[in-house]
Design a protein around this motif. Structure first.
Motif, PDB file in Angstrom:
ATOM      1  N   ILE A 319      -4.197   1.721 -21.325  1.00 33.34           N
ATOM      2  CA  ILE A 319      -4.308   2.090 -22.734  1.00 33.34           C
ATOM      3  C   ILE A 319      -5.768   2.378 -23.067  1.00 33.34           C
ATOM      4  N   PRO A 320      -6.100   3.563 -23.610  1.00 36.64           N
ATOM      5  CA  PRO A 320      -7.498   3.875 -23.943  1.00 36.64           C
ATOM      6  C   PRO A 320      -8.007   2.981 -25.067  1.00 36.64           C
ATOM      7  N   VAL A 321      -9.323   2.900 -25.176  1.00 35.89           N
ATOM      8  CA  VAL A 321      -9.949   1.954 -26.095  1.00 35.89           C
ATOM      9  C   VAL A 321     -10.883   2.676 -27.061  1.00 35.89           C
ATOM     10  N   LEU A 322     -10.843   2.241 -28.298  1.00 35.89           N
ATOM     11  CA  LEU A 322     -11.808   2.661 -29.314  1.00 35.89           C
ATOM     12  C   LEU A 322     -12.659   1.459 -29.681  1.00 35.89           C
ATOM     13  N   THR A 323     -13.994   1.596 -29.610  1.00 34.25           N
ATOM     14  CA  THR A 323     -14.868   0.528 -30.078  1.00 34.25           C
ATOM     15  C   THR A 323     -15.646   1.023 -31.287  1.00 34.25           C
ATOM     16  N   LEU A 324     -15.761   0.172 -32.283  1.00 32.54           N
ATOM     17  CA  LEU A 324     -16.540   0.449 -33.484  1.00 32.54           C
ATOM     18  C   LEU A 324     -17.742  -0.483 -33.485  1.00 32.54           C
ATOM     19  N   VAL A 325     -18.943   0.090 -33.479  1.00 35.39           N
ATOM     20  CA  VAL A 325     -20.168  -0.692 -33.379  1.00 35.39           C
ATOM     21  C   VAL A 325     -20.780  -0.880 -34.754  1.00 35.39           C
ATOM     22  N   LEU A 362     -17.663   4.669 -31.686  1.00 34.49           N
ATOM     23  CA  LEU A 362     -18.227   5.230 -32.904  1.00 34.49           C
ATOM     24  C   LEU A 362     -19.145   4.189 -33.529  1.00 34.49           C
ATOM     25  N   LEU A 363     -20.396   4.561 -33.734  1.00 36.28           N
ATOM     26  CA  LEU A 363     -21.368   3.720 -34.429  1.00 36.28           C
ATOM     27  C   LEU A 363     -21.182   3.947 -35.919  1.00 36.28           C
ATOM     28  N   ILE A 364     -20.720   2.918 -36.644  1.00 32.85           N
ATOM     29  CA  ILE A 364     -20.373   3.094 -38.055  1.00 32.85           C
ATOM     30  C   ILE A 364     -21.358   2.417 -38.997  1.00 32.85           C
ATOM     31  N   GLY A 365     -22.347   1.724 -38.466  1.00 33.96           N
ATOM     32  CA  GLY A 365     -23.310   1.025 -39.314  1.00 33.96           C
ATOM     33  C   GLY A 365     -24.542   0.656 -38.523  1.00 33.96           C
ATOM     34  N   GLU A 366     -24.849  -0.634 -38.499  1.00 34.39           N
ATOM     35  CA  GLU A 366     -26.029  -1.082 -37.756  1.00 34.39           C
ATOM     36  C   GLU A 366     -25.737  -1.163 -36.261  1.00 34.39           C
ATOM     37  N   GLY A 367     -26.694  -0.695 -35.485  1.00 37.77           N
ATOM     38  CA  GLY A 367     -26.627  -0.830 -34.043  1.00 37.77           C
ATOM     39  C   GLY A 367     -27.820  -1.654 -33.597  1.00 37.77           C
ATOM     40  N   GLY A 368     -27.651  -2.954 -33.626  1.00 39.56           N
ATOM     41  CA  GLY A 368     -28.760  -3.855 -33.361  1.00 39.56           C
ATOM     42  C   GLY A 368     -28.832  -4.312 -31.920  1.00 39.56           C
ATOM     43  N   SER A 369     -29.662  -3.675 -31.133  1.00 42.78           N
ATOM     44  CA  SER A 369     -30.041  -4.129 -29.800  1.00 42.78           C
ATOM     45  C   SER A 369     -28.841  -4.314 -28.861  1.00 42.78           C
ATOM     46  N   GLY A 371     -26.645  -6.620 -28.577  1.00 44.50           N
ATOM     47  CA  GLY A 371     -25.394  -7.066 -29.176  1.00 44.50           C
ATOM     48  C   GLY A 371     -24.530  -5.908 -29.618  1.00 44.50           C
ATOM     49  N   ALA A 372     -25.151  -4.790 -29.973  1.00 47.00           N
ATOM     50  CA  ALA A 372     -24.410  -3.579 -30.315  1.00 47.00           C
ATOM     51  C   ALA A 372     -24.103  -2.763 -29.068  1.00 47.00           C
ATOM     52  N   LEU A 373     -25.081  -2.658 -28.176  1.00 48.95           N
ATOM     53  CA  LEU A 373     -24.909  -1.828 -26.982  1.00 48.95           C
ATOM     54  C   LEU A 373     -23.773  -2.337 -26.098  1.00 48.95           C
ATOM     55  N   ALA A 374     -23.520  -3.653 -26.112  1.00 46.47           N
ATOM     56  CA  ALA A 374     -22.451  -4.206 -25.285  1.00 46.47           C
ATOM     57  C   ALA A 374     -21.087  -3.622 -25.659  1.00 46.47           C
ATOM     58  N   PHE A 375     -20.908  -3.183 -26.904  1.00 42.88           N
ATOM     59  CA  PHE A 375     -19.649  -2.598 -27.364  1.00 42.88           C
ATOM     60  C   PHE A 375     -19.590  -1.088 -27.144  1.00 42.88           C
ATOM     61  N   ALA A 376     -20.676  -0.481 -26.684  1.00 38.96           N
ATOM     62  CA  ALA A 376     -20.760   0.973 -26.607  1.00 38.96           C
ATOM     63  C   ALA A 376     -20.420   1.486 -25.213  1.00 38.96           C
ATOM     64  N   ALA A 377     -19.646   2.549 -25.170  1.00 40.31           N
ATOM     65  CA  ALA A 377     -19.305   3.178 -23.895  1.00 40.31           C
ATOM     66  C   ALA A 377     -20.429   4.104 -23.465  1.00 40.31           C
ATOM     67  N   PRO A 378     -20.895   3.993 -22.240  1.00 39.03           N
ATOM     68  CA  PRO A 378     -21.944   4.902 -21.763  1.00 39.03           C
ATOM     69  C   PRO A 378     -21.484   6.358 -21.837  1.00 39.03           C
ATOM     70  N   ASP A 379     -22.310   7.208 -22.444  1.00 36.82           N
ATOM     71  CA  ASP A 379     -22.062   8.654 -22.514  1.00 36.82           C
ATOM     72  C   ASP A 379     -20.866   9.037 -23.374  1.00 36.82           C
ATOM     73  N   ARG A 380     -20.288   8.093 -24.117  1.00 37.85           N
ATOM     74  CA  ARG A 380     -19.146   8.429 -24.965  1.00 37.85           C
ATOM     75  C   ARG A 380     -19.274   7.782 -26.348  1.00 37.85           C
ATOM     76  N   MET A 381     -20.490   7.832 -26.884  1.00 36.66           N
ATOM     77  CA  MET A 381     -20.723   7.276 -28.215  1.00 36.66           C
ATOM     78  C   MET A 381     -21.026   8.388 -29.207  1.00 36.66           C
ATOM     79  N   TRP A 382     -20.369   8.308 -30.361  1.00 32.79           N
ATOM     80  CA  TRP A 382     -20.661   9.176 -31.493  1.00 32.79           C
ATOM     81  C   TRP A 382     -21.203   8.319 -32.628  1.00 32.79           C
ATOM     82  N   VAL A 383     -21.840   8.958 -33.606  1.00 29.09           N
ATOM     83  CA  VAL A 383     -22.476   8.217 -34.699  1.00 29.09           C
ATOM     84  C   VAL A 383     -22.063   8.824 -36.034  1.00 29.09           C
TER      85      VAL A 383
END
Length: 443
Positions: A319-325, A362-369, A371-383
């Motif tokens: 199942i594909p995953v969506l993360t909101l940072v 998708l980065l929807i607000g603060e991306g703090g260091s 703690g935020a990067l851990a939720f982000a997919a490499p090369d597949r982040m939008w803002v």
């Protein structure tokens, strides 16, 4: 309505249709020659109409074919003996052969004393079947009825992919006869060991929703449309203020817009729950997408572990995953450090790095260091236009560089943390739903 003491077949009838029992060839089992055991088994059979403490078969639940393992508590307290283990093993094997999910309807007092350690060994037997079913990429949903204790809880219950607890059920490793009663499914939910508390009259609907979610994967998670600001910030400090604005759309708003309906999971399975992280599975246009979303607070170790559990489960089920940072960063207080903040963050980084399914961020607000990067997919982040991402907050960056507080805004610009900066630097792939004129548009 099902709780635990109803007959197994009555519970099956309440939640499923078209049940066909699996055949077996169970002979007598009295390995220790326990005085009176044969008579107790015969009386249990006469009383319940069953030959063992579990009834196993194939049924339809909301249009999904599933193997059902239902405990008969009236048969020696739903205890686990050697024949019980044989039936459960057969059920899981049949599920793998047919490539269908397993639903365990549990009500048990634990291992059967009259069969001694041979009964206890059935826990290893069951655990082996759970492991093989995980490797096969098939889901297992457990329903905790009253009571769910001992080995039934420590294998079929706590070891399931999704754990639903019926309201009021007694759930724990030790039963009421060896410790004071009162440890309930509510306590297990609060400790992050149960995903959902379910009123008995809602069980059928909830099972139907879960089986549909876990068996209809999407190809990938689309990028959600931006819901807040429609223009890009002029300065780095403007970006920070936008992301910190209380009126900005948050994770719950995005999840409500993304999915027709969704079901959450709860907790890290290690005693912790972070209310600032939302995880679960959502249905959109007939297919399922998993989600792990930060809610704008400092993410605690339990939040990272819950999200890692979600990503790992989704990956196993295809199942594909969506993360909101959206976080100012990882919680770094003494309590968080004691709870293993570093290890928990590492778990999330590793889960995303190891995932074979596509992950969309998708980065929807603060991306703090980190703690935020851990939720982000490499090369597949939008803002979104009202977000920023930085190695650290501008205030702390200025302090580390020994700059005066008045230079915080200048530092924000130098960090190049605006959405458009992130795209230019190759950190983000694009700005969600932003056309060439700089206006947010609908999907």
């Amino acid at each position: 309505m099902p709780s635990g003491r109803e007959p197994a077949r009555a519970v099956i009838e309440l939640v499923a249709s078209g049940f066909v029992e699996l055949p077996d060839d169970l002979g007598p089992s009295d390995p220790l020659g326990w005085p009176g055991y044969d008579l107790a088994v015969a009386q249990a059979t006469e009383r319940t109409g069953e030959r063992e403490s579990v009834v196993c078969g194939v049924a339809d639940i909301g249009g999904v074919t599933a193997v059902v393992v239902a405990f008969e508590f009236g048969f020696l307290g739903g205890s686990l003996g050697t024949r019980t283990g044989a039936r459960i093993e057969q059920a899981f094997t049949h599920a793998r052969e047919r490539r269908v999910p397993v639903v365990s309807l549990i009500a048990t007092g634990g291992s059967r004393m009259q069969e001694g350690t041979l009964a206890l060994l059935q826990l290893q037997r069951i655990a082996g079947q759970i492991a093989l079913t995980r490797e096969a990429g098939l889901p297992h949903v457990a329903v905790l009825r009253d009571p769910t204790t001992g080995g039934g809880w420590a294998t079929l219950g706590a070891g399931a992919d999704v754990v639903l607890g019926l309201s009021g059920a007694q759930v724990g490793f030790a039963g009421s006869r060896v410790r004071p009663p009162g440890y309930s499914v509510t306590h297990q939910f609060a400790a992050g060991l149960v995903d959902q508390l379910v009123p008995p009259d809602e069980l059928r609907d909830r099972l139907e929703r879960w089986l549909k979610l876990l068996t209809t994967p999407a190809a990938e998670a689309p990028v959600p449309k931006a819901m807040g600001a429609s223009t890009l910030p002029e300065t780095g400090w403007d970006a920070v203020l936008r992301a910190r604005a209380p009126s900005r759309p948050r994770a719950r708003d995005y999840l409500a817009a993304c999915f027709d309906w969704h079901e959450p999971i709860n907790g890290d399975r290690a005693g912790g729950v972070d209310p600032g992280v939302l995880c679960g599975f959502g249905h959109r246009d007939g297919v399922t997408i998993a989600y792990a979303a930060q809610c704008g607070t400092a993410t605690r170790p339990a939040g990272f572990r819950t999200a890692a559990r979600l990503v790992t489960l989704a990956d196993r089920l295809g199942i594909p995953v969506l993360t909101l940072v959206d976080t100012p960063g990882a919680a770094n207080d003494a309590t968080a450090e004691k709870a293993g903040a570093g290890a928990a963050i590492a778990d999330m980084f590793t889960a995303i790095a190891a995932a074979r399914v596509p992950i969309t961020t998708l980065l929807i607000g603060e991306g703090g260091s980190g703690g935020a990067l851990a939720f982000a997919a490499p090369d597949r982040m939008w803002v979104t236009p009202d977000s920023y991402f930085a190695v650290i907050s501008p205030e702390l960056a200025a302090a580390i560089l020994k700059r005066e507080q008045a230079r915080t805004k200048e530092t924000a610009d130098q960090l190049r943390l605006r959405p458009q900066d992130l795209v230019e630097l190759g950190i983000a792939r694009g700005i969600a739903e932003l056309d060439q004129a700089g206006q947010a548009t609908a999907m």
